[in-house]
Write a protein that holds these residues in place. Sequence first.
Motif, mmCIF file in Angstrom:
data_model
loop_
_atom_site.group_PDB
_atom_site.id
_atom_site.type_symbol
_atom_site.label_atom_id
_atom_site.label_comp_id
_atom_site.label_asym_id
_atom_site.label_seq_id
_atom_site.Cartn_x
_atom_site.Cartn_y
_atom_site.Cartn_z
ATOM 1 N N GLY A 1 36.461 33.040 41.945
ATOM 2 C CA GLY A 1 36.186 33.353 43.332
ATOM 3 C C GLY A 1 35.899 34.835 43.478
ATOM 4 N N PRO A 2 35.528 35.271 44.671
ATOM 5 C CA PRO A 2 35.120 36.670 44.854
ATOM 6 C C PRO A 2 36.249 37.674 44.692
ATOM 7 N N ARG A 3 37.500 37.241 44.862
ATOM 8 C CA ARG A 3 38.611 38.194 44.806
ATOM 9 C C ARG A 3 39.761 37.732 43.908
ATOM 10 N N SER A 4 39.559 36.699 43.119
ATOM 11 C CA SER A 4 40.643 36.191 42.281
ATOM 12 C C SER A 4 40.162 35.943 40.854
ATOM 13 N N SER A 5 41.126 35.870 39.955
ATOM 14 C CA SER A 5 40.837 35.724 38.526
ATOM 15 C C SER A 5 41.765 34.690 37.908
ATOM 16 N N ARG A 6 41.264 34.059 36.857
ATOM 17 C CA ARG A 6 42.086 33.197 36.015
ATOM 18 C C ARG A 6 42.260 33.918 34.678
ATOM 19 N N PHE A 7 43.511 34.088 34.266
ATOM 20 C CA PHE A 7 43.824 34.715 32.991
ATOM 21 C C PHE A 7 44.432 33.676 32.055
#
Length: 395
Positions: A221-227
């Motif tokens: 998404g524009p402001r989130s990440s998956r690590f």
Amino acid sequence: MSEAAHETTTVAIIGAGPAGLTLANLLRTAGVDCVVVERQSRAYVEQRQRAGVLEHRAARMFEEWGLADRVLQDSRTDGVQEFRVDGRPRFLPIADLAGGKFGRILPQQFLVQRLITAFQEDGGDLRFGCQDVTLERPGSERPVVTYRDEDGRPHEIEADYLAGCDGFHGVSRRSVPEAEQTIYAYDHGIGWFTVLADVPPPRHPMFAVSAHGFAAHFPRGPRSSRFYLQCAPGEDLDAWDDRRIFDQLRLRIGDPDLPAGAVLEKAVVDMRSFVVDPMSYGRLFLVGDAAHIITPMGGKGMNLALADAEVLAKAVRSAVRDGDAQPLRDYSKTCLDRTWSYQEFSRWMTEMLHDSGDPATSGPFRHKIARARLDRLFTSPNAGGLFSDLMAGEA
């Protein structure tokens, strides 16, 4: 108990994840009536976060079926893959090496929300909160799905075909007699600690290898990440507080300035593979995770499910519209050919990226081989092209 309401349809679809919803929309487009039954609530299904990469073949599928404008809007395209090796970035131009093919960043929950909206706007029959779902006589000419709705009323749907899209733990695969299926399973002996966080996404999807262990950083998404962080299988979630998570990410990615953010979700995924052969039994056809589980490496799980859905939609259309049942008879082989190709690719990537990390874990010989594989992607156009073609999505 009240008498069950009896209905009929051409295809009864069990499960409203990406596979079931894609199949439902394709069948609706093809003029084939269907009913979708889902155990969970709509809110749960729409917020469930899993995959986030839509490969080139899957995006083209939505375009060819006239669904792209409703499904792919605002999806982010990215034709570059970053490999961060011991803190040093290396970039592979996937789109250039794959002849212009590229994947799209589209978080699963957005895809699901849009597929639900498209199906219902077109008059599709989608039912949430279906409890005690049972498949009766799946091997017969007229199988039946039974369930209780949210008010406890029993329902019975007689169908020409059943599509089991309810995942690994669903009722569909368990409805196939054990003697009628062969199961192939493999434990990779690796765990992935996964984190969804309010952290700005990377410029490009990133894999990181170092002596500190494997890590990955992907947009969600524009402001989130998956690590992702390599860990032991069955790792204790409580052992990973937010400080440890971001300390390890900065160390493994080689970015001491990586910002911390609110952790929205965390889980441990044991890397395992699973394939059922055949993917059909009588009038029941298994789709997606009901038939196969693949490791997250390479982002192929959801894409395999979407590919299965299209194969089945075309086969049902052929049987219903043209009276040709051969594509249905070929369904399992058609899907399994792609499944095994993707399983091999995922395993190959798993070995390359995990063995490239700590030589004390992989052993010095495997470590050197894995580094040679990784280097070849950047020194051999043929190796880089094959890798890019598989990452972008085979035609």
